[in-house]
Design a protein around this motif. Sequence first.
Motif, PDB file in Angstrom:
ATOM      1  N   UNK A 185       2.585   0.354  -8.317  1.00 54.90           N
ATOM      2  CA  UNK A 185       3.249   1.513  -9.167  1.00 54.90           C
ATOM      3  C   UNK A 185       3.498   2.539  -8.163  1.00 54.90           C
ATOM      4  N   UNK A 186       4.692   3.277  -8.402  1.00 55.23           N
ATOM      5  CA  UNK A 186       5.097   4.101  -7.288  1.00 55.23           C
ATOM      6  C   UNK A 186       4.190   5.215  -7.144  1.00 55.23           C
ATOM      7  N   UNK A 238      -4.780  -1.209 -11.635  1.00 50.68           N
ATOM      8  CA  UNK A 238      -3.687  -1.802 -11.681  1.00 50.68           C
ATOM      9  C   UNK A 238      -3.330  -2.707 -10.502  1.00 50.68           C
ATOM     10  N   UNK A 239      -3.876  -2.216  -9.093  1.00 49.68           N
ATOM     11  CA  UNK A 239      -3.525  -2.806  -7.809  1.00 49.68           C
ATOM     12  C   UNK A 239      -4.559  -3.958  -7.854  1.00 49.68           C
ATOM     13  N   UNK A 266       0.707  -1.224   0.098  1.00 50.95           N
ATOM     14  CA  UNK A 266       0.086   0.039   0.014  1.00 50.95           C
ATOM     15  C   UNK A 266       0.805   1.282  -0.080  1.00 50.95           C
ATOM     16  N   UNK A 267       2.030   1.007   0.517  1.00 50.15           N
ATOM     17  CA  UNK A 267       3.023   2.303   0.746  1.00 50.15           C
ATOM     18  C   UNK A 267       4.273   1.683   0.725  1.00 50.15           C
ATOM     19  N   UNK A 278      -6.396  -9.946  -8.106  1.00 49.15           N
ATOM     20  CA  UNK A 278      -7.432 -10.829  -8.738  1.00 49.15           C
ATOM     21  C   UNK A 278      -6.646 -11.906  -9.426  1.00 49.15           C
ATOM     22  N   UNK A 279      -5.451 -11.497 -10.242  1.00 49.91           N
ATOM     23  CA  UNK A 279      -4.714 -12.544 -11.137  1.00 49.91           C
ATOM     24  C   UNK A 279      -3.801 -13.314 -10.419  1.00 49.91           C
TER      25      UNK A 279
END
Length: 306
Positions: A210-211, A230-231, A192-193, A236-237
């Motif tokens: 992603x940053x 994207x998260x 998350x961070x 899920x994949x």
Amino acid sequence: MSSGVAASARRFAVCALTCVLAACSGGTQGRPTTISVIGAENMYAEVIKEIGGPYVTVTSILDNPNSDPHAYESSTADASAVGKADLIVQNGMGYDAFMEKLEDASPHAGRTVIDVGERLGFKSDDNPHVWYQPQTMPTLAGVITAELSRRDPAHAAVFEANREKFITSLKPWVTQIDALRHAFPAAPVAVTEPVFNYTADAIGLDVRTRNAFQLAVEEGNDPAPQDVAAMRTLLTTHAVRLFIYNQQTVEPTTQELLDLAHRSHIPVVGVYETMPAGYTYARWMTAETDAIGLALRRHRSTERLR
């Protein structure tokens, strides 16, 4: 009264007077004069205590593992403590910017301020969670030992012995990191961070988040929709082996992703920005890294440290 009795009486009176004067002076022989120190964050305060022992009096400002450090507002009690401190250790890098304001408002002649990020050569725009970098605390321990020894040279040997003991306490953590790096090279993870990222880098984990998403959450902003999407896809994949979740910054977006990780059967590892109660720095780092190992080896979640 015989001369012997009179002499004994005089000796008793002198001893009694000596004891009274010692009591009035506020101490007894051998009682250490302590150095007043502030660790802006409780992990720094704890390391200072380990090194300084009974020769330091330490106060921490950020010490609640249930609150968001980024939202902290200083108090009059903080200002008073800062005004009395001989030595301050603060993270720097904008993480605890309120400390500079407190120091300016509460000047103290002869006070030393150790800015960890600056002293250890981090850049101002680097990830500020530098205590998760395995070399940070061993290096800082040397800086703290030198400063305490300068202020109290009579106990320099004690400070050095305590520093060595502290370094030894970190060896299990270093061993864990090495073992995970060899067992799970480039294992993909989501976060998350960037709280745990320095240790993740040391382990060799591949942080897929992603940053832009990480920085938005860290700064208290809503991540862009495409970064949130994207998260979701990572979870899920099953494109990641685990989800590293900052327990001290819980927002609707991060809560939604935590729930999604649960539904997707992705193990979750909770991490903290300030040290949980009942832990030393070494035990804290070891416990969280052990949780990473349990997630990778056994698909087991450790959302909160006990």
